[in-house]
Scaffold this motif. Structure first.
Motif, PDB file in Angstrom:
ATOM      1  N   MET A   1      16.404  -0.150  30.106  1.00  0.00           N
ATOM      2  CA  MET A   1      16.814  -1.529  29.848  1.00  0.00           C
ATOM      3  C   MET A   1      18.031  -1.515  28.916  1.00  0.00           C
ATOM      4  SD  MET A   1      14.453  -4.630  28.450  1.00  0.00           S
ATOM      5  CE  MET A   1      14.845  -4.473  26.723  1.00  0.00           C
ATOM      6  N   SER A   2      19.028  -2.280  29.282  1.00  0.00           N
ATOM      7  CA  SER A   2      20.204  -2.304  28.414  1.00  0.00           C
ATOM      8  C   SER A   2      19.967  -3.256  27.248  1.00  0.00           C
ATOM      9  CB  SER A   2      21.436  -2.749  29.199  1.00  0.00           C
ATOM     10  OG  SER A   2      21.265  -4.078  29.626  1.00  0.00           O
ATOM     11  N   LEU A   3      20.616  -2.958  26.158  1.00  0.00           N
ATOM     12  CA  LEU A   3      20.473  -3.789  24.961  1.00  0.00           C
ATOM     13  C   LEU A   3      21.528  -4.882  25.028  1.00  0.00           C
ATOM     14  CD1 LEU A   3      19.073  -4.077  22.184  1.00  0.00           C
ATOM     15  CD2 LEU A   3      20.910  -2.676  21.267  1.00  0.00           C
ATOM     16  N   THR A   4      21.082  -6.125  25.074  1.00  0.00           N
ATOM     17  CA  THR A   4      22.037  -7.226  25.129  1.00  0.00           C
ATOM     18  C   THR A   4      21.730  -8.239  24.042  1.00  0.00           C
ATOM     19  OG1 THR A   4      20.654  -8.336  26.741  1.00  0.00           O
ATOM     20  CG2 THR A   4      22.487  -7.053  27.605  1.00  0.00           C
ATOM     21  N   PHE A   5      22.733  -8.960  23.632  1.00  0.00           N
ATOM     22  CA  PHE A   5      22.577 -10.016  22.652  1.00  0.00           C
ATOM     23  C   PHE A   5      22.669 -11.341  23.394  1.00  0.00           C
ATOM     24  CE2 PHE A   5      24.707  -6.739  19.870  1.00  0.00           C
ATOM     25  CZ  PHE A   5      23.549  -6.405  19.185  1.00  0.00           C
ATOM     26  N   MET A   6      21.624 -12.152  23.311  1.00  0.00           N
ATOM     27  CA  MET A   6      21.564 -13.371  24.106  1.00  0.00           C
ATOM     28  C   MET A   6      21.872 -14.629  23.279  1.00  0.00           C
ATOM     29  SD  MET A   6      20.871 -12.228  27.080  1.00  0.00           S
ATOM     30  CE  MET A   6      20.308 -13.626  28.038  1.00  0.00           C
ATOM     31  N   SER A   7      21.186 -14.786  22.170  1.00  0.00           N
ATOM     32  CA  SER A   7      21.295 -16.053  21.452  1.00  0.00           C
ATOM     33  C   SER A   7      22.498 -16.042  20.516  1.00  0.00           C
ATOM     34  CB  SER A   7      20.018 -16.317  20.670  1.00  0.00           C
ATOM     35  OG  SER A   7      19.758 -15.223  19.830  1.00  0.00           O
ATOM     36  N   ARG A   8      22.813 -17.221  20.013  1.00  0.00           N
ATOM     37  CA  ARG A   8      23.951 -17.329  19.116  1.00  0.00           C
ATOM     38  C   ARG A   8      23.656 -16.609  17.803  1.00  0.00           C
ATOM     39  NH1 ARG A   8      25.834 -19.397  14.874  1.00  0.00           N
ATOM     40  NH2 ARG A   8      27.861 -20.401  14.664  1.00  0.00           N
ATOM     41  N   PRO A   9      24.601 -15.791  17.360  1.00  0.00           N
ATOM     42  CA  PRO A   9      24.369 -15.077  16.094  1.00  0.00           C
ATOM     43  C   PRO A   9      24.688 -15.961  14.887  1.00  0.00           C
ATOM     44  CG  PRO A   9      26.494 -14.477  16.979  1.00  0.00           C
ATOM     45  CD  PRO A   9      25.879 -15.431  17.984  1.00  0.00           C
ATOM     46  N   LEU A  10      24.204 -15.534  13.735  1.00  0.00           N
ATOM     47  CA  LEU A  10      24.631 -16.121  12.457  1.00  0.00           C
ATOM     48  C   LEU A  10      25.806 -15.293  11.944  1.00  0.00           C
ATOM     49  CD1 LEU A  10      21.126 -16.651  10.814  1.00  0.00           C
ATOM     50  CD2 LEU A  10      22.597 -18.396  11.845  1.00  0.00           C
ATOM     51  N   LEU A  11      26.836 -15.978  11.488  1.00  0.00           N
ATOM     52  CA  LEU A  11      28.048 -15.291  11.052  1.00  0.00           C
ATOM     53  C   LEU A  11      28.326 -15.577   9.582  1.00  0.00           C
ATOM     54  CD1 LEU A  11      28.424 -15.384  14.208  1.00  0.00           C
ATOM     55  CD2 LEU A  11      30.858 -15.477  13.785  1.00  0.00           C
ATOM     56  N   ILE A  12      28.456 -14.509   8.816  1.00  0.00           N
ATOM     57  CA  ILE A  12      28.802 -14.634   7.394  1.00  0.00           C
ATOM     58  C   ILE A  12      30.104 -13.878   7.168  1.00  0.00           C
ATOM     59  CG2 ILE A  12      28.084 -14.185   5.028  1.00  0.00           C
ATOM     60  CD1 ILE A  12      25.170 -13.899   6.332  1.00  0.00           C
ATOM     61  N   ALA A  13      31.156 -14.603   6.824  1.00  0.00           N
ATOM     62  CA  ALA A  13      32.431 -13.953   6.500  1.00  0.00           C
ATOM     63  C   ALA A  13      32.424 -13.627   5.014  1.00  0.00           C
ATOM     64  CB  ALA A  13      33.594 -14.867   6.844  1.00  0.00           C
ATOM     65  N   GLN A  14      32.579 -12.353   4.690  1.00  0.00           N
ATOM     66  CA  GLN A  14      32.661 -11.950   3.279  1.00  0.00           C
ATOM     67  C   GLN A  14      34.113 -11.669   2.922  1.00  0.00           C
ATOM     68  OE1 GLN A  14      31.038  -8.156   2.238  1.00  0.00           O
ATOM     69  NE2 GLN A  14      31.458  -8.433   0.054  1.00  0.00           N
ATOM     70  N   ILE A  15      34.631 -12.476   2.021  1.00  0.00           N
ATOM     71  CA  ILE A  15      35.973 -12.251   1.501  1.00  0.00           C
ATOM     72  C   ILE A  15      35.820 -11.819   0.048  1.00  0.00           C
ATOM     73  CG2 ILE A  15      36.896 -13.963   3.107  1.00  0.00           C
ATOM     74  CD1 ILE A  15      37.246 -15.896   0.768  1.00  0.00           C
ATOM     75  N   THR A  16      36.817 -11.124  -0.472  1.00  0.00           N
ATOM     76  CA  THR A  16      36.617 -10.607  -1.838  1.00  0.00           C
ATOM     77  C   THR A  16      37.943 -10.322  -2.520  1.00  0.00           C
ATOM     78  OG1 THR A  16      35.230  -9.069  -3.096  1.00  0.00           O
ATOM     79  CG2 THR A  16      36.459  -8.137  -1.233  1.00  0.00           C
ATOM     80  N   ASP A  17      37.900 -10.333  -3.843  1.00  0.00           N
ATOM     81  CA  ASP A  17      39.030  -9.885  -4.667  1.00  0.00           C
ATOM     82  C   ASP A  17      40.330 -10.630  -4.338  1.00  0.00           C
ATOM     83  OD1 ASP A  17      37.950  -7.324  -6.244  1.00  0.00           O
ATOM     84  OD2 ASP A  17      37.031  -7.384  -4.261  1.00  0.00           O
ATOM     85  N   LEU A  18      40.273 -11.943  -4.519  1.00  0.00           N
ATOM     86  CA  LEU A  18      41.425 -12.789  -4.181  1.00  0.00           C
ATOM     87  C   LEU A  18      42.512 -12.706  -5.262  1.00  0.00           C
ATOM     88  CD1 LEU A  18      39.322 -15.884  -3.019  1.00  0.00           C
ATOM     89  CD2 LEU A  18      39.993 -13.860  -1.694  1.00  0.00           C
ATOM     90  N   HIS A  19      42.105 -12.506  -6.502  1.00  0.00           N
ATOM     91  CA  HIS A  19      43.032 -12.269  -7.634  1.00  0.00           C
ATOM     92  C   HIS A  19      44.152 -13.310  -7.722  1.00  0.00           C
ATOM     93  CE1 HIS A  19      41.620  -8.379  -9.265  1.00  0.00           C
ATOM     94  NE2 HIS A  19      41.107  -8.237  -8.056  1.00  0.00           N
ATOM     95  N   ILE A  20      43.755 -14.589  -7.660  1.00  0.00           N
ATOM     96  CA  ILE A  20      44.760 -15.647  -7.725  1.00  0.00           C
ATOM     97  C   ILE A  20      45.334 -15.757  -9.150  1.00  0.00           C
ATOM     98  CG2 ILE A  20      45.137 -18.139  -7.471  1.00  0.00           C
ATOM     99  CD1 ILE A  20      44.819 -16.446  -4.827  1.00  0.00           C
ATOM    100  N   LYS A  21      46.658 -15.826  -9.220  1.00  0.00           N
ATOM    101  CA  LYS A  21      47.395 -15.947 -10.484  1.00  0.00           C
ATOM    102  C   LYS A  21      47.848 -17.406 -10.641  1.00  0.00           C
ATOM    103  CE  LYS A  21      49.091 -12.543 -12.274  1.00  0.00           C
ATOM    104  NZ  LYS A  21      48.615 -11.710 -13.429  1.00  0.00           N
ATOM    105  N   PRO A  22      48.444 -17.756 -11.770  1.00  0.00           N
ATOM    106  CA  PRO A  22      49.072 -19.079 -11.849  1.00  0.00           C
ATOM    107  C   PRO A  22      50.162 -19.199 -10.771  1.00  0.00           C
ATOM    108  CG  PRO A  22      48.913 -18.079 -14.022  1.00  0.00           C
ATOM    109  CD  PRO A  22      48.548 -17.005 -13.028  1.00  0.00           C
ATOM    110  N   PRO A  23      50.469 -20.433 -10.358  1.00  0.00           N
ATOM    111  CA  PRO A  23      51.469 -20.602  -9.299  1.00  0.00           C
ATOM    112  C   PRO A  23      52.764 -19.862  -9.612  1.00  0.00           C
ATOM    113  CG  PRO A  23      50.400 -22.690  -9.763  1.00  0.00           C
ATOM    114  CD  PRO A  23      49.899 -21.721 -10.794  1.00  0.00           C
ATOM    115  N   GLY A  24      53.268 -19.133  -8.639  1.00  0.00           N
ATOM    116  CA  GLY A  24      54.548 -18.438  -8.786  1.00  0.00           C
ATOM    117  C   GLY A  24      54.447 -17.037  -9.352  1.00  0.00           C
ATOM    118  N   ALA A  25      53.295 -16.653  -9.915  1.00  0.00           N
ATOM    119  CA  ALA A  25      53.161 -15.325 -10.535  1.00  0.00           C
ATOM    120  C   ALA A  25      52.651 -14.306  -9.516  1.00  0.00           C
ATOM    121  CB  ALA A  25      52.210 -15.393 -11.726  1.00  0.00           C
ATOM    122  N   LEU A  26      53.140 -13.085  -9.622  1.00  0.00           N
ATOM    123  CA  LEU A  26      52.713 -12.006  -8.737  1.00  0.00           C
ATOM    124  C   LEU A  26      51.737 -11.096  -9.467  1.00  0.00           C
ATOM    125  CD1 LEU A  26      56.175 -10.954  -7.202  1.00  0.00           C
ATOM    126  CD2 LEU A  26      54.486 -12.541  -6.245  1.00  0.00           C
ATOM    127  N   ALA A  27      50.704 -10.623  -8.760  1.00  0.00           N
ATOM    128  CA  ALA A  27      49.775  -9.668  -9.364  1.00  0.00           C
ATOM    129  C   ALA A  27      50.492  -8.329  -9.542  1.00  0.00           C
ATOM    130  CB  ALA A  27      48.540  -9.499  -8.478  1.00  0.00           C
TER     131      ALA A  27
END
Ligand code: FE2
Length: 280
Positions: free
Chosen positions: A1-27
């Motif tokens: 039997m082949s392994l198939t995915f039928m139902s809608r999955p749950l999706l979690i996007a993990q983003i990290t380490d955005l390091h936002i500075k004050p406007p105009g400043a470079l990290a």
């Protein structure tokens, strides 16, 4: 039997380490982290199917100032997906709480959050140590984590935090990983059904085993810590391709699959097969 995915999955996007500075400043005088976040948001918004949730695992801003959190808020106004966050070593708990007034933090000082997503219990853990680069689990966080894992005894658990509880081989980063990894390991093994421990901090995609489960580090949308496995470089970064992790839970098979997604738009999609059904 082949392994198939039928139902809608749950999706979690993990983003990290955005390091936002004050406007105009470079990290580090070099990296436009605001522009990198704009491109990341564009990529997240273009995903199909759309993620159920975005989790940002710390270092949301670079210096912890209210000005940086205001800049972060302005940039995040372009994100229409639900977002949960935890702090990293570059964040400030007080200013972070003010910037995310609607997030249901469960503890008074540390910024810990539980979020139930279908059969999954997501524990978004504050591993930050005020004014230190390394991670710890303070008493408040350990108590909360213990309670939540006990309450989720029959559920599948995913843990998100900033500091990796394992060594990567990049020595200057390993010196500032999660110091309380043994306590975390004990709690994870006691629960017995933690399916993922997802960290950030190192700005590169990493995969290993920890406490009998899978542990990952997601890449950053901006600069990557240089892949230096013999300490031959001074602590440094490279402008490698930016990305994030898309954790996908398939309900029928209870399979968790993590995809590394590059930020940007790319040529394609181009079909493999022609109209005659033959491989082109
Ligand atoms: Fe960090």
């Amino acid at each position: 039997m082949s392994l198939t995915f039928m139902s809608r999955p749950l999706l979690i996007a993990q983003i990290t380490d955005l390091h936002i500075k004050p406007p105009g400043a470079l990290a580090y005088g070099k990296v436009d982290t605001a522009q990198a976040l704009v491109r990341l948001i564009e990529t997240l918004e273009a995903l199909h199917p759309r993620p159920d949730l975005v989790i940002a695992t710390g270092d949301l801003v670079d210096g912890g100032s209210p000005e940086e959190y205001a800049h972060l808020g302005a940039l995040l106004s372009g994100l229409s997906l639900p977002l949960l966050v935890c702090p990293g070593n570059h964040d400030d708990r007080v200013h972070l709480r003010r910037a995310f007034p609607h997030q249901p933090f469960a503890t008074d000082l540390a910024c810990n959050t539980r979020h139930d997503l279908g059969p999954l219990t997501l524990l978004i853990v504050d591993s930050s140590t005020p004014r230190q680069p390394y991670g710890t689990l303070d008493g408040e966080t350990l108590d909360w984590l213990q309670r939540e894992l006990y309450a989720a005894a029959r559920r599948r658990v995913l843990i998100f935090l900033h500091h990796p509880p394992f060594l990567t081989g990049i020595e200057h980063m390993d010196r500032q990983n999660l110091r309380d990894h043994a306590q975390l390991e004990t709690l994870v093994r006691r629960h017995g059904d933690v399916r993922l421990i997802a960290a950030g901090h190192v700005h590169r995609p990493v995969l290993t085993a920890f406490a009998g489960t899978i542990a990952t580090i997601a890449p950053a949308p901006n600069h990557a810590v240089a892949l230096d496995l013999d300490g031959s470089l001074a602590p440094s970064f490279r402008l490698e391709p930016p990305g994030f992790h898309l954790h996908v839970w398939w309900p029928e098979t209870e399979a968790l699959v993590t995809h590394l997604v590059p930020v940007g738009t790319f040529d394609g999609p181009h079909p493999f097969f022609g109209e005659d059904g033959k491989l082109l």
